[in-house]
Write a protein that holds these residues in place. Structure first.
Motif, mmCIF file in Angstrom:
data_model
loop_
_atom_site.group_PDB
_atom_site.id
_atom_site.type_symbol
_atom_site.label_atom_id
_atom_site.label_comp_id
_atom_site.label_asym_id
_atom_site.label_seq_id
_atom_site.Cartn_x
_atom_site.Cartn_y
_atom_site.Cartn_z
ATOM 1 N N GLY A 66 0.823 -1.198 0.000
ATOM 2 C CA GLY A 66 0.000 0.000 0.000
ATOM 3 C C GLY A 66 0.857 1.248 0.000
ATOM 4 O O GLY A 66 1.972 1.265 0.528
ATOM 5 N N LEU A 70 -2.068 5.841 1.685
ATOM 6 C CA LEU A 70 -3.203 4.977 1.978
ATOM 7 C C LEU A 70 -3.082 4.367 3.373
ATOM 8 O O LEU A 70 -4.048 4.336 4.146
ATOM 9 C CB LEU A 70 -3.335 3.875 0.925
ATOM 10 C CG LEU A 70 -4.447 2.846 1.151
ATOM 11 C CD1 LEU A 70 -5.794 3.515 1.377
ATOM 12 C CD2 LEU A 70 -4.520 1.871 -0.031
ATOM 13 N N VAL A 94 -2.691 -3.559 3.389
ATOM 14 C CA VAL A 94 -3.746 -3.279 2.408
ATOM 15 C C VAL A 94 -4.145 -4.584 1.728
ATOM 16 O O VAL A 94 -3.304 -5.450 1.461
ATOM 17 C CB VAL A 94 -3.246 -2.247 1.381
ATOM 18 C CG1 VAL A 94 -4.205 -2.117 0.209
ATOM 19 C CG2 VAL A 94 -3.046 -0.894 2.056
ATOM 20 N N SER A 252 -11.115 -2.812 -2.216
ATOM 21 C CA SER A 252 -10.177 -2.150 -1.313
ATOM 22 C C SER A 252 -10.539 -2.473 0.125
ATOM 23 O O SER A 252 -11.647 -2.174 0.580
ATOM 24 C CB SER A 252 -10.214 -0.633 -1.520
ATOM 25 O OG SER A 252 -9.366 0.009 -0.573
ATOM 26 N N PHE A 254 -8.513 -3.703 4.240
ATOM 27 C CA PHE A 254 -7.267 -3.788 5.001
ATOM 28 C C PHE A 254 -7.446 -4.753 6.157
ATOM 29 O O PHE A 254 -8.568 -5.080 6.571
ATOM 30 C CB PHE A 254 -6.824 -2.409 5.514
ATOM 31 C CG PHE A 254 -7.650 -1.874 6.675
ATOM 32 C CD1 PHE A 254 -7.371 -2.234 7.997
ATOM 33 C CD2 PHE A 254 -8.695 -0.986 6.453
ATOM 34 C CE1 PHE A 254 -8.125 -1.737 9.057
ATOM 35 C CE2 PHE A 254 -9.454 -0.488 7.504
ATOM 36 C CZ PHE A 254 -9.165 -0.863 8.810
ATOM 37 N N GLN A 281 -5.675 2.817 -5.354
ATOM 38 C CA GLN A 281 -5.166 3.183 -4.036
ATOM 39 C C GLN A 281 -5.361 4.681 -3.793
ATOM 40 O O GLN A 281 -5.666 5.098 -2.666
ATOM 41 C CB GLN A 281 -3.687 2.808 -3.907
ATOM 42 C CG GLN A 281 -3.431 1.311 -3.911
ATOM 43 C CD GLN A 281 -2.064 0.939 -3.348
ATOM 44 O OE1 GLN A 281 -1.659 1.433 -2.298
ATOM 45 N NE2 GLN A 281 -1.351 0.070 -4.051
#
Length: 393
Positions: A66, A70, A94, A252, A254, A281
């Motif tokens: 990442g 981000l 990420v 997207s 995490f 990103q």
């Protein structure tokens, strides 16, 4: 050819199974899909502009872990939402959506042996299907723990036998839960984390629905772990922009946890993970930093809760969801109800048994259907009214 046996008893995935059940029958009205949780609200209008602005970065290999921007945006969001400081460079990874992380974290972190035996992976029942597949992939024994009305639709892991708990390597928990919309409060999280400390296992907290709720913001596992002083390695949390920001196609997400766990996950992703494209990103950096669109999204879902309560509130066994965007409706037989609803009204819902496993002759999802409240308001009202008339009179 010889193929691995550990996946030989894997049931068919829910949606191909649903197509096989319904698609040989014509719909009894204009088709309305309420079976899949694909958000339909508008995502932030500036998303496309950011992608266009950074389109030239599709020509670059993106950083696997990442961008620094981000990672910082995610760390800042965790601090705002849960009042916990998480170091972006060592405690966040990420992901391309949380499904990747929920699976790969088991590959990276599950030991080959626990207490002299094959490790155990605990999962609620019903559950998000990737949990059990991850357990099978690491040659662990999946143990399905009922999450029923009797347990508040959350699994009672503490009721398991101590010798079984000593074998546990990972316990998955989804809060707010899919499909029931139940929320683990701080006391539940604290008890689970203390159980994990006592029996030395990790908690994988799937919190993808954390920003869609009726009243108060759901407690988070990181928040409670910080409050009770738990080992940072004891818990990993998983979040995404799919539900929070209506961006399921952005892929997207995490995971965040202790530095040792993140190091192992990042090392695995260096070989087996696909980096998120740089323009995406850049979008994620901005989306995690913005709350205005999330508040509007939550307002729309709260209106949908009101519609569901209005139309179904007097149905025996109806339970208003605390969070998320699914209804978990009691019926005599979920598969029969889904077929009848499709054939009589054209409304497409998911049998609860397709999200559960049969254990000791009992499938805790058999007597339910899952209904996704993602359609626009008027369409939702129309669909729930048709469903009410067909199944509940």
């Amino acid at each position: 050819m010889t193929f691995p046996k550990r996946f030989s008893n894997l049931p068919e995935y829910a949606f191909p199974r649903l197509r096989r059940l319904l698609d040989c029958h014509g719909p009894g009205g204009a088709p309305l899909r309420m079976s899949i949780g694909e958000p339909q609200h508008a995502f932030p209008p500036w998303v496309a502009g950011i992608i266009a602005e950074h389109a030239q970065e599709f020509g670059k290999y993106p950083p696997n872990d990442g961008t620094p921007e981000l990672l910082s945006a995610i760390s800042d969001w965790i601090a705002r939402r849960y009042r916990v400081i998480v170091e972006p460079d060592s405690r966040i990874s990420v992901l391309n959506g949380t499904r990747e992380g929920l699976f790969n974290a088991a590959l990276a972190l599950c030991p080959e042996e626990k207490a002299g035996h094959r490790p155990v992976v605990l999962t609620p029942n019903p559950f998000y299907q990737v949990y059990s597949v991850a357990a099978l992939a690491v040659a662990a024994d999946p143990v399905y723990v009922p999450a029923t009305a009797e347990t508040g639709f959350l699994p009672d892991y503490g009721a398991l036998a101590p010798d079984l708990l000593d074998r546990v390597a990972i316990a998955y928990l989804c809060s707010p839960s899919n499909p029931q919309g139940a929320v683990a409060d701080k006391g539940y999280w604290a008890d689970l984390l203390r159980l994990a400390e006592k029996h030395d296992f990790q908690v994988f907290a799937d919190e993808c629905y954390s920003e869609v709720y009726r009243d108060d913001p759901p407690a988070g596992a990181l928040e409670v772990a910080d409050e009770i002083g738990a080992d940072p390695e004891r818990v990993l949390v998983f979040h995404s922009l799919s539900k929070r920001s209506n961006l399921p196609g952005l892929r997207s997400g995490f995971c965040a946890g202790g530095p040792q766990s993140m190091s192992r996950i990042r090392q695995l992703r260096a070989y087996a993970g696909a980096p998120m494209p740089l323009p995406l990103q850049r979008v994620a950096e901005k989306v995690w930093a913005d709350e205005a669109h999330v508040e509007e999204n939550r307002r729309l879902y709260r209106r949908k809760y009101e519609i569901a309560d209005e139309i179904l509130g007097d149905v025996p066994g109806y339970r208003p969801p605390e969070a998320g965007f699914f209804l978990w409706l009691p019926v005599e037989d979920g598969e029969a109800a889904a077929l009848e609803t499709w054939r009589m009204t054209g409304v497409r819902v998911l049998p609860g048994a397709y999200l559960s496993r049969e254990v000791a002759g009992e499938n805790p999802g058999k007597g339910y259907i899952r209904v996704a409240m993602v359609a626009p308001e008027q369409e939702l009202r129309h669909g729930l009214t048709r469903l009410r008339g067909c199944l509940f009179g």
